[in-house]
Scaffold this active site. Structure first.
Site, short mmCIF file in Angstrom:
data_model
loop_
_atom_site.label_atom_id
_atom_site.label_comp_id
_atom_site.label_asym_id
_atom_site.label_seq_id
_atom_site.Cartn_x
_atom_site.Cartn_y
_atom_site.Cartn_z
N LYS A 1 63.37 60.92 33.58
CA LYS A 1 64.24 60.05 32.85
C LYS A 1 64.56 59.33 33.06
CE LYS A 1 68.15 62.88 33.65
NZ LYS A 1 69.29 63.79 32.63
N ASP B 1 66.62 61.61 42.15
CA ASP B 1 67.90 62.76 42.00
C ASP B 1 66.57 63.43 41.98
OD1 ASP B 1 68.53 64.50 41.46
OD2 ASP B 1 69.91 63.73 38.98
N ASN C 1 66.88 58.84 35.72
CA ASN C 1 66.66 58.66 37.03
C ASN C 1 65.37 57.72 37.38
OD1 ASN C 1 68.51 61.52 37.51
ND2 ASN C 1 66.63 62.29 36.52
N THR D 1 66.12 68.21 31.49
CA THR D 1 66.60 67.27 30.59
C THR D 1 66.08 67.80 29.24
OG1 THR D 1 67.84 65.99 32.17
CG2 THR D 1 67.91 65.19 29.08
N ASP E 1 62.01 66.51 37.19
CA ASP E 1 63.15 65.78 35.56
C ASP E 1 63.32 64.13 35.96
OD1 ASP E 1 65.82 66.31 34.06
OD2 ASP E 1 67.36 65.69 36.35
#
Length: 472
Positions: free
Chosen positions: A151, A167, A154, A189, A149
């Site tokens: 991005k 995260d 994060n 995401t 994840d």
């Protein structure tokens, strides 16, 4: 949790040595607060030395959602594994009867997303953040961890502007791979997810992370997403074809790097090593100075207790506490701290329920014998019951029934965790077969043969712990 404060001032919540402050953010299962480490502040510590972030997690809410307890346990374990200058560090984990408190490094600079939201970054700034991202992701991959994840939301920044990956709630470990050696959970995401994840045919988590790194790089340099559309189906169609346009202000070297990352075929996507060899990446790159491996603390038999809870610590530092020689024979068992020992002896003291399977009765016992002796005894008892024995990595014993049971052959793994020289905790895990057969195995079948080494079974009334622990 106590309250403190002076007359005329707002009273603040205190959790052990931490004074909780403002709310930083919240999600479905947790709230994250800014906090001060009073022990650091009391010795003159300021800034990053006394500032922490504490994630407060509601146990009851987690228990109501299938799989969330195991996800949290995995996230905490992963954060302990990936101690790196560009990863948000975990300090400790505390627990009360109703909540878990994960104490983490505080990133004062906030999310990298906030910087990008104000517009694209200069190429030098984008390069510096991307270099740190790749260094952190490469370190995670070498530890067997896929983030899944990545991005800008994060990616945090500390007070010095250093990037910190955070995260790990969706992160995956090698044991989550299926028989084909791939991950199959569709997560992440949408705008940052690799095409192979969307196709639901299995994927390599590390290669999927590299696609996400490519999307992050594009966003840093361009100020917007490479694949965007109000309709998800059309956005996915763009992702499947790697259909994107690079604005004219992006340099040739940066374009070429993006093109090597946003490749639909994961086998042809640039690796971490290949990224680090590109001219654009190498410019001004200074590898982060890694801290030496954390030495596990000396085993202690006095567990602290804050807010009626206790520290949950699996004993791991940067490295696993078990090691093997060239022949594959284990030389040291995993260690276990006093909190786990107390938890294993009496359900009345058990605050680790968040981290255990719902079926707990008779699956853990404390042994008054060295780890090697416990393993030999387990093997002897299992053979007498007609089980085939296999030694696993670390001090683990896999026991598989020769006869078919209600729902196939029962298979159980026992892991021995060392507390002291002559004290160990043994955990049984259900690998295969019927759940009722597993419960009978733990609660009835093995007990008589293990009686001479058992100190206490989980859930039973414990022996006098003060005297016994004092002599361990």
């Amino acid at each position: 949790m106590a309250r403190s404060g002076r007359e005329g001032e707002e009273r603040k919540l205190v959790l052990g040595k931490y004074e909780l402050g403002r709310l930083l953010g919240q999600g479905t299962f947790a709230k994250v607060y800014y906090a001060r480490d009073l022990s650091a502040a009391g010795t003159g510590g300021t800034g990053s030395s006394s500032s922490v972030a504490i994630k407060v997690i509601d146990k009851a809410r987690l228990r109501r959602t299938e799989g969330m307890m195991e996800q949290l346990r995995r996230e905490i374990s992963i954060m302990r594994m990936v101690r790196h200058p560009n990863v948000v560090g975990i300090r400790e984990v505390l627990a009360s009867r109703s909540r878990v408190f994960v104490v983490m490094e505080y990133a004062r600079g906030g999310e990298l997303f906030a910087k990008v939201a104000r517009g694209r970054l200069t190429e030098d700034h984008a390069r510096r953040y991307f270099q740190q991202l790749v260094a952190a992701v490469g370190f995670c991959h070498r530890r067997g961890v896929a983030h899944r994840d990545l991005k800008p939301e994060n990616l945090l920044l500390d007070e010095d502007g250093r990037l910190k990956v955070t995260d790990f709630g969706l992160a995956a470990l090698p044991e989550q791979l299926r028989h084909d050696g791939l991950l199959h959970t569709q997560c992440g995401t949408p705008a940052y997810v690799a095409p192979e994840v969307l196709r639901k045919r299995g994927y390599d988590g590390a290669r999927a992370d590299l696609w996400s790194c490519g999307v992050v790089l594009y966003v840093l340099l361009c100020g917007f997403l490479p694949f965007q559309h109000d309709n998800y189906v059309k956005m996915y169609q763009k992702i499947f074809k790697a259909d994107y346009q690079v604005p004219p202000w992006v340099s040739g070297d940066a374009r070429r790097l993006i093109a090597r990352l946003l490749v639909v075929d994961p086998a042809k996507r640039a690796s971490i090593a290949e990224i680090m060899c590109t001219p654009w990446f190498r410019k001004g790159f200074v590898p982060p100075a890694l801290s030496p491996p954390v030495t596990p603390p000396k085993k202690r038999l006095d567990a602290g207790d804050d807010d009626g809870g206790a520290l949950f610590d699996t004993g791991g530092g940067d490295d696993d506490n078990s090691s093997s020689n060239s022949a594959g024979t284990t030389t040291s068992p995993r260690s276990c701290n006093a909190f786990q020992l107390i938890s294993s002896m009496s359900s009345g003291f058990d605050l680790s329920g968040l981290f255990e399977n719902e079926q707990k009765a008779a699956t853990v016992f404390t042994a008054r014998a060295p780890a090697a002796t416990v393993v030999e005894k387990l093997e002897s008892v299992a053979r007498a019951l007609g089980f085939e024995i296999t030694r696993g990595k670390g001090w683990k014993v896999r026991m598989e029934a020769k006869a078919e049971g209600t729902n196939g052959r029962l298979a159980v793994t026992a892991e021995v965790l060392e507390v002291a020289v002559d004290v160990a905790v043994v955990e049984f895990a259900h690998d295969a077969g019927d759940a009722l057969d597993f419960n009978k195995f733990c609660a009835v079948d093995v007990r008589p043969g293990l009686a001479e080494i058992v100190w206490a079974w989980q859930g039973d009334s414990p022996p006098a712990p003060a005297a016994a622990v004092g002599t361990a």
